[in-house]
Scaffold this motif. Structure first.
Motif, PDB file in Angstrom:
ATOM      1  N   VAL A  95       0.824  -1.267  -0.156  1.00  0.00           N
ATOM      2  CA  VAL A  95       0.052  -0.195   0.080  1.00  0.00           C
ATOM      3  C   VAL A  95       0.719   1.294  -0.170  1.00  0.00           C
ATOM      4  O   VAL A  95       0.252   2.346  -0.241  1.00  0.00           O
ATOM      5  CB  VAL A  95      -0.734   0.023   1.105  1.00  0.00           C
ATOM      6  N   GLU A  96       2.364   1.047   0.414  1.00  0.00           N
ATOM      7  CA  GLU A  96       2.884   2.488   0.337  1.00  0.00           C
ATOM      8  C   GLU A  96       4.453   1.987   0.041  1.00  0.00           C
ATOM      9  O   GLU A  96       4.892   0.874   0.341  1.00  0.00           O
ATOM     10  CB  GLU A  96       2.757   2.997   1.743  1.00  0.00           C
ATOM     11  N   TYR A  97       5.350   3.122  -0.394  1.00  0.00           N
ATOM     12  CA  TYR A  97       6.621   3.010  -0.472  1.00  0.00           C
ATOM     13  C   TYR A  97       7.347   4.038   0.515  1.00  0.00           C
ATOM     14  O   TYR A  97       6.712   5.111   0.419  1.00  0.00           O
ATOM     15  CB  TYR A  97       7.001   3.092  -1.996  1.00  0.00           C
ATOM     16  N   ARG A  98       8.411   3.572   1.097  1.00  0.00           N
ATOM     17  CA  ARG A  98       9.051   4.592   1.795  1.00  0.00           C
ATOM     18  C   ARG A  98      10.320   4.845   1.173  1.00  0.00           C
ATOM     19  O   ARG A  98      11.101   3.913   0.887  1.00  0.00           O
ATOM     20  CB  ARG A  98       9.169   4.101   2.984  1.00  0.00           C
ATOM     21  N   THR A 113       7.014   9.378   1.429  1.00  0.00           N
ATOM     22  CA  THR A 113       6.352   7.914   1.255  1.00  0.00           C
ATOM     23  C   THR A 113       5.694   8.406  -0.139  1.00  0.00           C
ATOM     24  O   THR A 113       5.339   9.395  -0.512  1.00  0.00           O
ATOM     25  CB  THR A 113       5.170   7.817   2.181  1.00  0.00           C
ATOM     26  N   ALA A 114       5.229   7.385  -0.710  1.00  0.00           N
ATOM     27  CA  ALA A 114       4.800   7.380  -2.242  1.00  0.00           C
ATOM     28  C   ALA A 114       3.787   6.360  -2.218  1.00  0.00           C
ATOM     29  O   ALA A 114       3.909   5.061  -1.682  1.00  0.00           O
ATOM     30  CB  ALA A 114       5.864   7.189  -3.282  1.00  0.00           C
ATOM     31  N   LYS A 115       2.645   6.342  -3.055  1.00  0.00           N
ATOM     32  CA  LYS A 115       1.749   5.412  -3.379  1.00  0.00           C
ATOM     33  C   LYS A 115       1.982   4.519  -4.458  1.00  0.00           C
ATOM     34  O   LYS A 115       1.475   3.408  -4.677  1.00  0.00           O
ATOM     35  CB  LYS A 115       0.170   5.999  -3.494  1.00  0.00           C
ATOM     36  N   GLN A 116       2.840   5.139  -5.463  1.00  0.00           N
ATOM     37  CA  GLN A 116       2.944   4.455  -6.739  1.00  0.00           C
ATOM     38  C   GLN A 116       4.746   4.338  -6.457  1.00  0.00           C
ATOM     39  O   GLN A 116       5.358   4.804  -6.034  1.00  0.00           O
ATOM     40  CB  GLN A 116       2.698   5.419  -7.822  1.00  0.00           C
ATOM     41  N   TYR A 119       8.962   8.426  -7.481  1.00  0.00           N
ATOM     42  CA  TYR A 119       8.998   9.533  -6.589  1.00  0.00           C
ATOM     43  C   TYR A 119      10.097  10.732  -7.209  1.00  0.00           C
ATOM     44  O   TYR A 119      11.225  10.267  -7.906  1.00  0.00           O
ATOM     45  CB  TYR A 119       9.586   9.188  -5.353  1.00  0.00           C
ATOM     46  N   ASP A 138       3.228  -3.313   3.320  1.00  0.00           N
ATOM     47  CA  ASP A 138       1.816  -3.961   2.917  1.00  0.00           C
ATOM     48  C   ASP A 138       0.750  -3.604   3.940  1.00  0.00           C
ATOM     49  O   ASP A 138       1.072  -2.559   4.862  1.00  0.00           O
ATOM     50  CB  ASP A 138       2.082  -5.395   3.098  1.00  0.00           C
ATOM     51  N   GLN A 139      -0.418  -3.730   3.512  1.00  0.00           N
ATOM     52  CA  GLN A 139      -1.663  -3.242   4.087  1.00  0.00           C
ATOM     53  C   GLN A 139      -1.724  -3.845   5.769  1.00  0.00           C
ATOM     54  O   GLN A 139      -2.248  -3.125   6.563  1.00  0.00           O
ATOM     55  CB  GLN A 139      -2.845  -4.025   3.693  1.00  0.00           C
ATOM     56  N   LYS A 141       1.085  -3.305   7.550  1.00  0.00           N
ATOM     57  CA  LYS A 141       2.205  -2.625   8.227  1.00  0.00           C
ATOM     58  C   LYS A 141       3.506  -3.193   8.276  1.00  0.00           C
ATOM     59  O   LYS A 141       4.521  -2.720   9.088  1.00  0.00           O
ATOM     60  CB  LYS A 141       1.806  -1.929   9.441  1.00  0.00           C
TER      61      LYS A 141
END
Length: 159
Positions: A95-98, A113-116, A119, A138-139, A141
């Motif tokens: 669900v997220e990238y750091r 943070t990025a959703k796709q 960046y 992931d969902q 965490k």
């Protein structure tokens, strides 16, 4: 319900589950390290406190960490900026990238943070671009290991 680290022995009580209105029966072991394997067995107890035999042990595995993003690249994207792109891990529940920047001596700082899986990294005119890496979350965490690090450069690498 009992739980053990081994299929053959070492079982200890995990939970007592009461039958209620025909609903599904479930027990949960929390706070396991990702990927941990445990063995579970159950037995029934009736109203007269008569007990069944234990069922055969069944293996269960805690959810594993997502894989790290792959193929991290940094492309110049205008003056003082870089477009970071990477391949997402195969897990479908990310669900997220750091995006992380390497500290001068030890460790990493969270940049964004990025959703796709991309960046835009902006760098101050007089600053050097940081070495960067990316993690996937992931969902549940759970966070992956860091991707391979990349040091953005204003000039593309030679072929």
């Amino acid at each position: 319900v009992e739980v053990s680290k081994k299929a053959e022995n070492g079982f200890r009580a995990l939970a007592t589950v009461m039958l209620s209105d025909g609903g599904a029966l479930a027990a949960e072991e929390k706070e396991l390290e990702p990927g941990t394997v445990r063995y579970y067995r159950i037995r029934a107890l009736d109203n007269e406190r008569l007990e069944s035999e234990w069922c055969a042990p069944v293996a269960g595995r805690a959810k594993s960490l997502p894989d790290a993003p792959a193929a991290l690249q940094a492309h110049p994207d205008g003056a003082g900026a870089f477009r970071l792109t990477w391949q997402p891990p195969p897990q479908t529940d990310v669900v997220e990238y750091r995006v992380w920047a390497k500290k001068l001596l030890f460790g990493w700082d969270l940049l964004a943070t990025a959703k796709q899986p991309e960046y835009r990294l902006e760098v101050a005119p007089d600053a050097k671009p940081p070495t960067v890496a990316v993690t996937a979350v992931d969902q549940d965490k759970l966070e992956s290991e860091k991707s391979e690090a990349v040091k953005p450069s204003a000039t593309p690498p030679p072929n």
